[in-house]
Motif scaffolding. Structure first.
Motif, mmCIF file in Angstrom:
data_model
loop_
_atom_site.group_PDB
_atom_site.id
_atom_site.type_symbol
_atom_site.label_atom_id
_atom_site.label_comp_id
_atom_site.label_asym_id
_atom_site.label_seq_id
_atom_site.Cartn_x
_atom_site.Cartn_y
_atom_site.Cartn_z
ATOM 1 N N ARG A 137 -11.166 -3.923 8.146
ATOM 2 C CA ARG A 137 -12.588 -3.641 8.408
ATOM 3 C C ARG A 137 -13.104 -2.564 7.451
ATOM 4 O O ARG A 137 -14.166 -2.706 6.850
ATOM 5 C CB ARG A 137 -12.783 -3.190 9.862
ATOM 6 C CG ARG A 137 -14.239 -3.010 10.249
ATOM 7 C CD ARG A 137 -14.423 -2.601 11.717
ATOM 8 N NE ARG A 137 -13.683 -3.445 12.645
ATOM 9 C CZ ARG A 137 -12.534 -3.094 13.260
ATOM 10 N NH1 ARG A 137 -12.009 -1.892 13.061
ATOM 11 N NH2 ARG A 137 -11.925 -3.921 14.073
ATOM 12 N N GLU A 138 -12.317 -1.500 7.279
ATOM 13 C CA GLU A 138 -12.727 -0.400 6.403
ATOM 14 C C GLU A 138 -12.874 -0.875 4.954
ATOM 15 O O GLU A 138 -13.866 -0.573 4.292
ATOM 16 C CB GLU A 138 -11.714 0.750 6.489
ATOM 17 C CG GLU A 138 -12.027 1.919 5.583
ATOM 18 C CD GLU A 138 -13.334 2.631 5.934
ATOM 19 O OE1 GLU A 138 -13.969 3.197 5.020
ATOM 20 O OE2 GLU A 138 -13.744 2.624 7.108
ATOM 21 N N VAL A 139 -11.886 -1.617 4.450
ATOM 22 C CA VAL A 139 -11.899 -2.030 3.044
ATOM 23 C C VAL A 139 -12.894 -3.153 2.792
ATOM 24 O O VAL A 139 -13.719 -3.075 1.881
ATOM 25 C CB VAL A 139 -10.478 -2.438 2.585
ATOM 26 C CG1 VAL A 139 -10.511 -3.046 1.181
ATOM 27 C CG2 VAL A 139 -9.554 -1.222 2.610
ATOM 28 N N ALA A 166 -2.053 2.604 6.101
ATOM 29 C CA ALA A 166 -2.477 2.776 4.713
ATOM 30 C C ALA A 166 -2.916 1.459 4.083
ATOM 31 O O ALA A 166 -3.747 1.455 3.180
ATOM 32 C CB ALA A 166 -1.331 3.382 3.896
ATOM 33 N N GLY A 167 -2.358 0.342 4.549
ATOM 34 C CA GLY A 167 -2.681 -0.947 3.952
ATOM 35 C C GLY A 167 -2.292 -2.084 4.871
ATOM 36 O O GLY A 167 -1.579 -1.886 5.856
ATOM 37 N N VAL A 221 -5.849 -1.873 0.789
ATOM 38 C CA VAL A 221 -5.263 -0.538 0.812
ATOM 39 C C VAL A 221 -6.412 0.447 0.961
ATOM 40 O O VAL A 221 -7.400 0.380 0.221
ATOM 41 C CB VAL A 221 -4.448 -0.248 -0.478
ATOM 42 C CG1 VAL A 221 -3.936 1.186 -0.480
ATOM 43 C CG2 VAL A 221 -3.297 -1.235 -0.614
ATOM 44 N N LEU A 222 -6.287 1.329 1.941
ATOM 45 C CA LEU A 222 -7.339 2.323 2.157
ATOM 46 C C LEU A 222 -7.498 3.195 0.914
ATOM 47 O O LEU A 222 -6.516 3.504 0.225
ATOM 48 C CB LEU A 222 -7.014 3.192 3.373
ATOM 49 C CG LEU A 222 -7.025 2.464 4.722
ATOM 50 C CD1 LEU A 222 -6.563 3.405 5.832
ATOM 51 C CD2 LEU A 222 -8.408 1.903 5.031
ATOM 52 N N GLN A 223 -8.719 3.588 0.661
ATOM 53 C CA GLN A 223 -9.060 4.284 -0.588
ATOM 54 C C GLN A 223 -8.154 5.478 -0.878
ATOM 55 O O GLN A 223 -7.692 5.637 -1.999
ATOM 56 C CB GLN A 223 -10.525 4.710 -0.545
ATOM 57 C CG GLN A 223 -11.083 5.053 -1.894
ATOM 58 C CD GLN A 223 -12.603 5.098 -1.889
ATOM 59 O OE1 GLN A 223 -13.231 5.198 -0.840
ATOM 60 N NE2 GLN A 223 -13.197 5.021 -3.053
ATOM 61 N N LYS A 224 -7.877 6.303 0.109
ATOM 62 C CA LYS A 224 -7.105 7.526 -0.154
ATOM 63 C C LYS A 224 -5.640 7.244 -0.500
ATOM 64 O O LYS A 224 -4.942 8.121 -0.980
ATOM 65 C CB LYS A 224 -7.204 8.496 1.020
ATOM 66 C CG LYS A 224 -6.388 8.174 2.229
ATOM 67 C CD LYS A 224 -6.582 9.268 3.276
ATOM 68 C CE LYS A 224 -5.508 9.255 4.317
ATOM 69 N NZ LYS A 224 -5.632 10.386 5.238
ATOM 70 N N PHE A 225 -5.191 6.000 -0.264
ATOM 71 C CA PHE A 225 -3.803 5.649 -0.554
ATOM 72 C C PHE A 225 -3.645 4.789 -1.806
ATOM 73 O O PHE A 225 -2.541 4.366 -2.139
ATOM 74 C CB PHE A 225 -3.189 4.914 0.642
ATOM 75 C CG PHE A 225 -3.012 5.783 1.856
ATOM 76 C CD1 PHE A 225 -2.044 6.769 1.894
ATOM 77 C CD2 PHE A 225 -3.831 5.617 2.959
ATOM 78 C CE1 PHE A 225 -1.874 7.569 3.010
ATOM 79 C CE2 PHE A 225 -3.673 6.404 4.078
ATOM 80 C CZ PHE A 225 -2.698 7.386 4.110
ATOM 81 N N ARG A 226 -4.728 4.525 -2.520
ATOM 82 C CA ARG A 226 -4.645 3.666 -3.706
ATOM 83 C C ARG A 226 -3.980 4.395 -4.868
ATOM 84 O O ARG A 226 -4.116 5.602 -5.016
ATOM 85 C CB ARG A 226 -6.042 3.189 -4.108
ATOM 86 C CG ARG A 226 -6.589 2.216 -3.087
ATOM 87 C CD ARG A 226 -7.942 1.691 -3.427
ATOM 88 N NE ARG A 226 -8.484 1.025 -2.236
ATOM 89 C CZ ARG A 226 -9.766 0.917 -1.965
ATOM 90 N NH1 ARG A 226 -10.668 1.384 -2.799
ATOM 91 N NH2 ARG A 226 -10.151 0.317 -0.855
ATOM 92 N N GLY A 227 -3.286 3.615 -5.689
ATOM 93 C CA GLY A 227 -2.648 4.173 -6.881
ATOM 94 C C GLY A 227 -1.240 4.665 -6.635
ATOM 95 O O GLY A 227 -0.637 5.275 -7.520
ATOM 96 N N PRO A 245 3.324 8.917 -1.931
ATOM 97 C CA PRO A 245 3.797 8.857 -0.553
ATOM 98 C C PRO A 245 5.319 8.927 -0.491
ATOM 99 O O PRO A 245 6.008 8.281 -1.271
ATOM 100 C CB PRO A 245 3.310 7.490 -0.062
ATOM 101 C CG PRO A 245 2.237 7.089 -0.998
ATOM 102 C CD PRO A 245 2.543 7.747 -2.304
ATOM 103 N N THR A 246 5.812 9.729 0.429
ATOM 104 C CA THR A 246 7.257 9.874 0.547
ATOM 105 C C THR A 246 7.833 8.957 1.607
ATOM 106 O O THR A 246 8.990 8.580 1.525
ATOM 107 C CB THR A 246 7.616 11.331 0.898
ATOM 108 O OG1 THR A 246 6.890 11.704 2.068
ATOM 109 C CG2 THR A 246 7.268 12.270 -0.239
#
Length: 141
Positions: A24-26, A57-58, A76-82, A2-3
């Motif tokens: 809720r999503e996580v 994102a989190g 942290v939402l799945q697509k933003f992990r790592g 992420p920038t």
């Protein structure tokens, strides 16, 4: 990577709704936590929202308890992990705690222990289950 990552303390309902949507999503959807266990102590907590290019994102929060200062609900939402968003959230919360915050603790999901260890948290006591998920209590040294 992420920038444009930002972590901000939020109090307005529109931002809080984004925090709650991330959680809720996580927790409820992905980890199958019972919703009635997820939504507690909201009014007394200090909430944080991480965004990447203005997209949620989190999220996380801290609150004062009878024991000290408890860090909670790091998600942290799945697509933003790592990408270091979890670390940015932990740092933002630690920066926001009162200067005299002596006893700082959290209940870490087993897979997140190494994240908190980077911030001088140490496991204490045996592994336990909370909302059907394995945790360790960790205290900041």
């Amino acid at each position: 990577m992420p920038t444009n990552l930002k972590v901000e303390k939020v109090t307005e309902q529109a931002e809080l709704d984004k925090v709650f949507a991330v959680r809720r999503e996580v927790f409820v959807v992905e980890q199958h936590c019972p919703p009635e266990l997820e939504w507690e102590f909201e009014e007394e907590s200090n909430h944080f929202l991480a965004t990447v290019d203005d997209e949620p994102a989190g999220a996380c929060r801290w609150r004062k308890t009878d024991k000290g200062y408890k860090l909670e609900r790091f998600a942290v939402l799945q697509k933003f992990r790592g990408f270091g968003i979890g670390q940015a959230l932990v740092q933002a919360v630690l920066n926001d705690l009162p200067a005299d915050a002596g006893y700082v603790y959290l209940h870490a999901q087993v897979q997140a222990v190494s994240l908190y260890e980077k911030f001088n948290f140490e496991k204490t006591g045996p592994e336990f289950e909370e909302a059907g998920i394995r945790h360790y209590k960790m205290i900041r040294k």
